[in-house]
Design an enzyme around this catalytic site. Structure first.
Site, mmCIF file in Angstrom:
data_model
loop_
_atom_site.group_PDB
_atom_site.id
_atom_site.type_symbol
_atom_site.label_atom_id
_atom_site.label_comp_id
_atom_site.label_asym_id
_atom_site.label_seq_id
_atom_site.Cartn_x
_atom_site.Cartn_y
_atom_site.Cartn_z
ATOM 1 N N ARG A 102 0.875 -1.183 0.000
ATOM 2 C CA ARG A 102 0.000 0.000 0.000
ATOM 3 C C ARG A 102 0.902 1.220 0.000
ATOM 4 N NH1 ARG A 102 -5.230 1.473 3.560
ATOM 5 N NH2 ARG A 102 -6.035 0.097 1.948
ATOM 6 N N HIS A 129 -7.463 0.719 -6.375
ATOM 7 C CA HIS A 129 -7.651 -0.140 -5.198
ATOM 8 C C HIS A 129 -8.321 -1.441 -5.649
ATOM 9 C CE1 HIS A 129 -7.806 -1.249 -1.140
ATOM 10 N NE2 HIS A 129 -8.645 -0.374 -0.630
ATOM 11 N N GLN A 132 -10.098 -3.939 -3.095
ATOM 12 C CA GLN A 132 -11.399 -3.475 -2.618
ATOM 13 C C GLN A 132 -12.472 -3.759 -3.660
ATOM 14 O OE1 GLN A 132 -12.208 -1.790 0.480
ATOM 15 N NE2 GLN A 132 -14.221 -2.408 -0.278
ATOM 16 N N ASP A 219 -17.084 7.390 -1.660
ATOM 17 C CA ASP A 219 -15.820 7.278 -0.919
ATOM 18 C C ASP A 219 -15.532 8.659 -0.328
ATOM 19 O OD1 ASP A 219 -13.393 6.355 0.078
ATOM 20 O OD2 ASP A 219 -12.348 6.431 -1.850
ATOM 21 N N CYS A 259 -16.337 1.677 0.828
ATOM 22 C CA CYS A 259 -15.132 0.882 1.109
ATOM 23 C C CYS A 259 -14.665 1.053 2.548
ATOM 24 C CB CYS A 259 -14.025 1.264 0.135
ATOM 25 S SG CYS A 259 -13.498 2.976 0.248
ATOM 26 N N ARG A 287 -13.550 -8.476 1.878
ATOM 27 C CA ARG A 287 -12.131 -8.222 1.604
ATOM 28 C C ARG A 287 -11.328 -9.483 1.922
ATOM 29 N NH1 ARG A 287 -10.001 -3.098 1.707
ATOM 30 N NH2 ARG A 287 -8.128 -4.203 1.000
HETATM 31 N N1 NVA Z 1 -9.843 6.876 -1.331
HETATM 32 C C1 NVA Z 1 -9.484 6.395 -0.013
HETATM 33 C C2 NVA Z 1 -9.743 4.925 0.097
HETATM 34 C C3 NVA Z 1 -9.435 4.330 1.440
HETATM 35 C C4 NVA Z 1 -9.664 2.862 1.491
HETATM 36 C C5 NVA Z 1 -8.022 6.718 0.246
HETATM 37 O O1 NVA Z 1 -7.208 6.556 -0.667
HETATM 38 O O2 NVA Z 1 -7.710 7.152 1.354
HETATM 39 N N1 CP Z 2 -11.130 -0.022 2.566
HETATM 40 C C1 CP Z 2 -9.846 -0.111 2.973
HETATM 41 O O1 CP Z 2 -8.925 -0.345 2.188
HETATM 42 O O2 CP Z 2 -9.687 0.035 4.314
HETATM 43 P P1 CP Z 2 -8.307 0.235 5.089
HETATM 44 O O3 CP Z 2 -7.758 1.574 4.678
HETATM 45 O O4 CP Z 2 -8.689 0.186 6.534
HETATM 46 O O5 CP Z 2 -7.374 -0.865 4.712
#
Ligand code: NVA
Ligand code: CP
Length: 306
Positions: A102, A129, A132, A219, A259, A287
């Site tokens: 990540r 993502h 997800q 989101d 998500c 997930r």
């Molecule tokens: N768009 C959000 C998704 C988190 C799972 C982010 O990138 O923070």
């Molecule tokens: N939806 C998601 O990816 O959650 P986290 O940021 O908690 O991993």
């Protein structure tokens, strides 16, 4: 399929095979049927950003598959002090059986895949993502028994979630409508792919996008890394909210998904969130199952469980 870098790399057949295996893994997990198909395998999990779901579901998933997972915070790795991703990939490939990462830049994930010799899984970048969205598609199929004739609508920022949802939903044959401000459209590559489909529509109007929707998703307005723009973004996205009024435009029985984490009162109201909590938390659980299917496929080399 050697890696999971973005939804665009997957064929519709591969997506469906992953979802089928995920359904089977969910059934077995729920019924206490063990499936230690990754015994002796280790997944490294590199995190440059925070996570609840991704971290815990990958770690538990590896454990349930009979393998191990290592949490590798970028704060503690040399990559966080500037060691190139290319060298990190070549070193970690000699210890691990797979890497989940990540991070911010999609390029970093692609570099790991280019230089490493083990499967790389994208656990979220600024661009996309995919983990997800595999869980999202699994959840839609679970609640709606298929994808045919369904309209998916995403409201909000044209961010990583929007990019992956558009590609994934179009690939499995759903109609897709997206409402974002003109300043925050999905990535140009994703728009170019989407515009090849006459089942895709982008608009600035949330009402128009939500008309006749069977699944509504949103989101956060400010993603990880955009925290200092929160106030500005809150103004720009203030009309981009899933609320009771918008639900009236959707089809009866419309699902609502998120998500997570959610900011209630911003991209979604508390009443709508609470009314659809069953769908949203099933999505979070999925997930685990969807990622286990990806792990079995990539680290175990199997396209079916048996
Ligand atoms: N768009 C959000 C998704 C988190 C799972 C982010 O990138 O923070
Ligand atoms: N939806 C998601 O990816 O959650 P986290 O940021 O908690 O991993």
């Amino acid at each position: 399929m050697k890696h999971l870098l973005k939804m665009a790399d997957l064929s519709a057949k591969e997506i469906i095979e992953i979802l089928n295996m995920a359904d089977q893994l969910k059934y077995e997990t729920r019924h206490g049927i063990p499936h230690p198909v990754l015994q002796g395998k280790t997944l490294g999990m590199i995190f440059q950003k925070a996570s609840t779901r991704t971290r815990v579901s990958f770690e538990v998933g590896m454990y349930q598959l009979g393998g191990n997972a290592l949490f590798l915070s970028a704060r503690d790795l040399q990559i966080g002090r500037g060691e190139p991703a290319s060298d990190t990939a070549r070193v970690l490939s000699r210890y691990l059986d797979g890497i989940m990462i990540r991070t911010f830049e999609q390029k970093e994930v692609e570099t790991l895949a280019e230089y490493g010799s083990i499967p790389i899984i994208n656990g979220l970048t600024d661009y996309c993502h995919p983990c997800q969205v595999l869980a999202d598609l699994m959840t839609i199929r679970e609640f709606k028994s298929g994808f045919d004739g369904l309209k998916l609508c995403y409201i909000g920022d044209g961010n990583n979630m929007a990019n992956s949802l558009i590609v994934g939903a179009l690939k499995v044959g759903m109609e897709v409508s997206i409402a974002t401000p003109a300043t925050d459209k999905p990535h140009p590559d994703v728009m170019a792919f989407a515009e090849q489909h006459d089942t895709f529509r982008w608009t600035e109007s949330v009402e128009e996008a939500a008309q006749g929707a069977d699944v509504l998703l949103t989101d956060v307005w400010a993603s990880m890394g955009q925290e200092n723009e929160s106030a500005l973004r809150a103004k720009r996205f203030s009309g981009y909210q899933i609320n009771a009024g918008l639900m009236e435009k959707a089809n009866p029985g419309c699902m609502v998904m998120h998500c997570l984490p959610a900011h209630l009162g911003e991209e979604i109201t508390k009443d709508v969130f609470d009314a659809h909590a069953d769908e949203i938390f099933e999505e979070a659980e999925n997930r685990l199952h969807a990622q286990k299917a990806v792990l079995v496929r990539l680290l175990g080399g199997k396209t079916t469980l048996k």
